[in-house]
Design a protein around this motif. Structure first.
Motif, PDB file in Angstrom:
ATOM      1  N   ILE A  49       0.527   3.660  -8.231  1.00 41.31           N
ATOM      2  CA  ILE A  49       1.387   4.526  -9.046  1.00 41.31           C
ATOM      3  C   ILE A  49       0.643   4.904 -10.321  1.00 41.31           C
ATOM      4  CG2 ILE A  49       3.505   4.620 -10.421  1.00 41.31           C
ATOM      5  CD1 ILE A  49       4.865   2.944  -8.270  1.00 41.31           C
ATOM      6  N   GLY A  50      -0.016   3.923 -10.905  1.00 38.97           N
ATOM      7  CA  GLY A  50      -0.826   4.205 -12.091  1.00 38.97           C
ATOM      8  C   GLY A  50      -1.901   5.238 -11.812  1.00 38.97           C
ATOM      9  N   ALA A  51      -2.592   5.056 -10.695  1.00 40.28           N
ATOM     10  CA  ALA A  51      -3.678   5.986 -10.343  1.00 40.28           C
ATOM     11  C   ALA A  51      -3.147   7.371 -10.015  1.00 40.28           C
ATOM     12  CB  ALA A  51      -4.472   5.432  -9.162  1.00 40.28           C
ATOM     13  N   LEU A  52      -1.923   7.427  -9.558  1.00 43.36           N
ATOM     14  CA  LEU A  52      -1.309   8.720  -9.253  1.00 43.36           C
ATOM     15  C   LEU A  52      -0.911   9.462 -10.520  1.00 43.36           C
ATOM     16  CD1 LEU A  52       0.964   7.634  -6.282  1.00 43.36           C
ATOM     17  CD2 LEU A  52      -0.505   9.649  -6.230  1.00 43.36           C
ATOM     18  N   LEU A  53      -0.485   8.713 -11.526  1.00 40.13           N
ATOM     19  CA  LEU A  53       0.108   9.348 -12.703  1.00 40.13           C
ATOM     20  C   LEU A  53      -0.765   9.267 -13.950  1.00 40.13           C
ATOM     21  CD1 LEU A  53       3.764   8.041 -12.271  1.00 40.13           C
ATOM     22  CD2 LEU A  53       2.793  10.210 -11.490  1.00 40.13           C
ATOM     23  N   ALA A  54      -1.944   8.704 -13.795  1.00 45.59           N
ATOM     24  CA  ALA A  54      -2.829   8.526 -14.947  1.00 45.59           C
ATOM     25  C   ALA A  54      -2.177   7.682 -16.029  1.00 45.59           C
ATOM     26  CB  ALA A  54      -3.281   9.882 -15.499  1.00 45.59           C
ATOM     27  N   ILE A  55      -1.579   6.584 -15.615  1.00 40.06           N
ATOM     28  CA  ILE A  55      -1.078   5.591 -16.559  1.00 40.06           C
ATOM     29  C   ILE A  55      -1.594   4.226 -16.097  1.00 40.06           C
ATOM     30  CG2 ILE A  55       0.985   6.911 -17.158  1.00 40.06           C
ATOM     31  CD1 ILE A  55       2.602   5.261 -15.243  1.00 40.06           C
ATOM     32  N   THR A  56      -1.427   3.209 -16.910  1.00 37.94           N
ATOM     33  CA  THR A  56      -1.942   1.903 -16.508  1.00 37.94           C
ATOM     34  C   THR A  56      -1.000   1.214 -15.526  1.00 37.94           C
ATOM     35  OG1 THR A  56      -0.854   0.826 -18.366  1.00 37.94           O
ATOM     36  CG2 THR A  56      -3.135   1.519 -18.694  1.00 37.94           C
ATOM     37  N   THR A  57      -1.547   0.281 -14.807  1.00 38.62           N
ATOM     38  CA  THR A  57      -0.761  -0.509 -13.864  1.00 38.62           C
ATOM     39  C   THR A  57       0.422  -1.176 -14.574  1.00 38.62           C
ATOM     40  OG1 THR A  57      -2.784  -0.967 -12.643  1.00 38.62           O
ATOM     41  CG2 THR A  57      -0.901  -2.376 -12.184  1.00 38.62           C
ATOM     42  N   GLU A  58       0.180  -1.718 -15.732  1.00 34.97           N
ATOM     43  CA  GLU A  58       1.239  -2.413 -16.481  1.00 34.97           C
ATOM     44  C   GLU A  58       2.376  -1.475 -16.850  1.00 34.97           C
ATOM     45  OE1 GLU A  58      -1.939  -2.596 -17.079  1.00 34.97           O
ATOM     46  OE2 GLU A  58      -2.591  -4.567 -17.798  1.00 34.97           O
ATOM     47  N   THR A  59       2.005  -0.301 -17.335  1.00 34.93           N
ATOM     48  CA  THR A  59       3.046   0.662 -17.698  1.00 34.93           C
ATOM     49  C   THR A  59       3.863   1.048 -16.469  1.00 34.93           C
ATOM     50  OG1 THR A  59       1.750   1.524 -19.539  1.00 34.93           O
ATOM     51  CG2 THR A  59       3.472   2.940 -18.698  1.00 34.93           C
ATOM     52  N   ALA A  60       3.169   1.276 -15.364  1.00 42.42           N
ATOM     53  CA  ALA A  60       3.869   1.601 -14.114  1.00 42.42           C
ATOM     54  C   ALA A  60       4.835   0.478 -13.749  1.00 42.42           C
ATOM     55  CB  ALA A  60       2.862   1.844 -12.999  1.00 42.42           C
ATOM     56  N   SER A  61       4.358  -0.738 -13.852  1.00 39.52           N
ATOM     57  CA  SER A  61       5.185  -1.893 -13.492  1.00 39.52           C
ATOM     58  C   SER A  61       6.413  -2.005 -14.396  1.00 39.52           C
ATOM     59  CB  SER A  61       4.349  -3.165 -13.597  1.00 39.52           C
ATOM     60  OG  SER A  61       5.157  -4.297 -13.350  1.00 39.52           O
ATOM     61  N   ARG A  62       6.203  -1.862 -15.690  1.00 38.50           N
ATOM     62  CA  ARG A  62       7.326  -1.933 -16.622  1.00 38.50           C
ATOM     63  C   ARG A  62       8.406  -0.923 -16.277  1.00 38.50           C
ATOM     64  NH1 ARG A  62       4.905  -4.991 -21.021  1.00 38.50           N
ATOM     65  NH2 ARG A  62       2.756  -4.263 -21.021  1.00 38.50           N
ATOM     66  N   ILE A  63       7.980   0.288 -15.973  1.00 43.21           N
ATOM     67  CA  ILE A  63       8.967   1.344 -15.734  1.00 43.21           C
ATOM     68  C   ILE A  63       9.690   1.132 -14.412  1.00 43.21           C
ATOM     69  CG2 ILE A  63       9.233   3.815 -15.353  1.00 43.21           C
ATOM     70  CD1 ILE A  63       6.876   4.141 -17.357  1.00 43.21           C
ATOM     71  N   ILE A  64       8.945   0.757 -13.384  1.00 44.15           N
ATOM     72  CA  ILE A  64       9.579   0.480 -12.098  1.00 44.15           C
ATOM     73  C   ILE A  64      10.578  -0.671 -12.255  1.00 44.15           C
ATOM     74  CG2 ILE A  64       9.182  -0.443  -9.781  1.00 44.15           C
ATOM     75  CD1 ILE A  64       8.348   2.405  -9.889  1.00 44.15           C
ATOM     76  N   ALA A  65      10.166  -1.711 -12.962  1.00 43.74           N
ATOM     77  CA  ALA A  65      11.057  -2.860 -13.159  1.00 43.74           C
ATOM     78  C   ALA A  65      12.316  -2.433 -13.906  1.00 43.74           C
ATOM     79  CB  ALA A  65      10.322  -3.953 -13.927  1.00 43.74           C
ATOM     80  N   GLU A  66      12.130  -1.588 -14.913  1.00 46.01           N
ATOM     81  CA  GLU A  66      13.279  -1.107 -15.686  1.00 46.01           C
ATOM     82  C   GLU A  66      14.222  -0.293 -14.798  1.00 46.01           C
ATOM     83  OE1 GLU A  66      12.163   1.158 -19.158  1.00 46.01           O
ATOM     84  OE2 GLU A  66      14.179   2.023 -19.256  1.00 46.01           O
ATOM     85  N   PHE A  67      13.635   0.594 -13.998  1.00 47.00           N
ATOM     86  CA  PHE A  67      14.451   1.406 -13.090  1.00 47.00           C
ATOM     87  C   PHE A  67      15.244   0.516 -12.143  1.00 47.00           C
ATOM     88  CE2 PHE A  67      11.839   5.642 -13.187  1.00 47.00           C
ATOM     89  CZ  PHE A  67      12.298   5.854 -14.481  1.00 47.00           C
ATOM     90  N   LYS A  68      14.621  -0.555 -11.701  1.00 50.00           N
ATOM     91  CA  LYS A  68      15.318  -1.458 -10.791  1.00 50.00           C
ATOM     92  C   LYS A  68      16.483  -2.148 -11.512  1.00 50.00           C
ATOM     93  CE  LYS A  68      11.568  -3.593  -8.982  1.00 50.00           C
ATOM     94  NZ  LYS A  68      10.742  -4.403  -8.033  1.00 50.00           N
ATOM     95  N   ARG A  69      16.207  -2.604 -12.725  1.00 51.36           N
ATOM     96  CA  ARG A  69      17.276  -3.248 -13.496  1.00 51.36           C
ATOM     97  C   ARG A  69      18.455  -2.318 -13.715  1.00 51.36           C
ATOM     98  NH1 ARG A  69      12.962  -5.829 -16.293  1.00 51.36           N
ATOM     99  NH2 ARG A  69      12.775  -4.059 -17.717  1.00 51.36           N
ATOM    100  N   GLU A  70      18.139  -1.050 -13.929  1.00 51.40           N
ATOM    101  CA  GLU A  70      19.198  -0.092 -14.245  1.00 51.40           C
ATOM    102  C   GLU A  70      19.823   0.556 -13.002  1.00 51.40           C
ATOM    103  OE1 GLU A  70      17.198   2.577 -16.842  1.00 51.40           O
ATOM    104  OE2 GLU A  70      17.284   1.221 -18.561  1.00 51.40           O
ATOM    105  N   GLY A  71      19.361   0.126 -11.839  1.00 48.41           N
ATOM    106  CA  GLY A  71      19.973   0.626 -10.610  1.00 48.41           C
ATOM    107  C   GLY A  71      19.541   2.028 -10.204  1.00 48.41           C
TER     108      GLY A  71
END
Lengths: 231, 231
Positions: A189-211
């Motif tokens: 996801i990071g490589a797709l969007l030109a963001i870091t792996t950590e940032t990708a992970s944080r956002i995915i995790a947040e999206f999951k928390r928020e349903g």
DNA sequence: AAAACTAATTGATAATTATCAATTTACAAA
DNA sequence: TTTGTAAATTGATAATTATCAATTAGTTTT
């Protein structure tokens, strides 16, 4: 890792004519006569997750039709990282640049179990000489490449990381109403969007928390309404 | 703003055959006979800075060859901002998607005085039916679109803003050794690289202070070695 | 030339994202 | 199941970039 070769070479015409996804692929418009020109064997292959269809600068004798699965086109960078410039899904063509006799532009790697047909470029050239049907499909493909690149540039490389991830998820979910789709690794996801792996992970995790996103392993589904509302 | 129409319609074949940049354009490979098939008039136009070649969803009857100047392909976004997804220079084709009968994907706008040939799509279709020469050039063009989109994604949308600007300048400077090139406005640089106008300005100003970039109005030249060293 | 306008630059600050490090979770092999 | 390994998540902090605001430079109009 070697891909499994499902079928031996067959008399080109026969199987392609019966292909269940022919309406989606390069040969969609061909008629009975056209198939006579397929002199070189077309083979079907299975690629496991992470295996390579072809590498940049490989000999360029084949074009690949994705029958099922998901393929990423990857640029490796001098510093060891990589950038994914496109995703290919059912009906998409990989290695279309081979038709110009130029080398493959990127590495093509299966992101999940992927089934492809490997079509010798010679078949395509022959068809182009003998029949006008293929040319039309080819320009449609080129066009799709262009418009997808455009979508990518417009939506997936600008705005906040959260926007980009949201756009990617909507893209991945595609048209199908509530179906599950393959959720790439955070690194991809990071490589797709030109963001870091950590940032990708944080956002995915947040999206999951928020349903906004639910997943079971690599398969996910989204809440379209909610996701669209944050764009 | 209406573009000036330099020439009236002429007998298609004659002028194209003599075109000084024919080796760079779509018709590069055509032979004497092929020109017989150009039944619809090809006209040459001048566009002033900021004028529009075509808009997204315009009627799609023409393809444009850039003879000189610089054209940006622009996506306007709902929030009023815009994103430039590609630049077209001498020899490039604008509106190539018209060949599939689909609408133009973006707006095409001249970034500086630009001279183009406006080619009726019908000519191209006719040529495609009567001669195989054009098909080859067309696939070359499609291929170029693809590989440029790729370069864009790989280099111009990732890394720090400074890296991106440096890459853009090197791209703009092109191959020619020490020639000057057109330096876009800071707003356009921002739209090209998905950064803000202010950030673009800061970096350009910094490059100028450090001697990586010199400019007179809109024309600039770079110190390639120094620029490369910061990548 | 003066006035009016637009583009470019710069400053101060807030927000976002990268980086580095640690921890937890998921998965595969033994 | 246990163990080992890779992936995902989270935390703390530094670095980068956006935002808002002001100033300066450059262009065009009068």
């Amino acid at each position: 890792m070697k891909p499994a070769e499902i079928n031996q070479a067959w008399n080109g015409a026969e199987k392609c004519k019966l292909c269940s996804i022919r309406h989606l692929v390069l040969f969609a418009d061909l008629n009975e006569d056209d198939f006579q020109h397929l002199h070189h064997p077309i083979k079907e292959f299975e690629f496991k997750t992470g295996s390579t269809l072809y590498k940049r600068n490989d000999t360029i004798d084949y074009v690949y039709t994705v029958r099922s699965g998901l393929v990423k086109l990857v640029h490796y960078l001098p510093n060891g990282s990589y950038r994914i410039t496109r995703l290919l899904r059912q009906g998409d063509l990989a290695g279309i640049e081979a038709l110009n006799g130029s080398a493959y532009l990127q590495h093509a790697i299966a992101m999940r179990e992927t089934s492809v047909c490997k079509i010798p470029v010679k078949n395509i050239q022959q068809l182009n000489n003998e029949s006008a049907q293929l040319y039309k499909q080819l320009t449609v493909r080129w066009h799709k490449v262009q418009s997808e690149a455009d979508i990518w540039l417009t939506h997936l490389t600008m705005g906040s990381s959260k926007h980009r991830v949201a756009h990617l998820l909507i893209y991945l979910a595609g048209d199908k109403a509530n179906d599950e789709f393959f959720l790439p690794s955070r690194e991809d996801i990071g490589a797709l969007l030109a963001i870091t792996t950590e940032t990708a992970s944080r956002i995915i995790a947040e999206f999951k928390r928020e349903g906004l996103l639910k997943n079971q392993k690599n398969f996910a589904s989204i809440d379209r309404l909610k996701l669209n509302s944050i764009l």
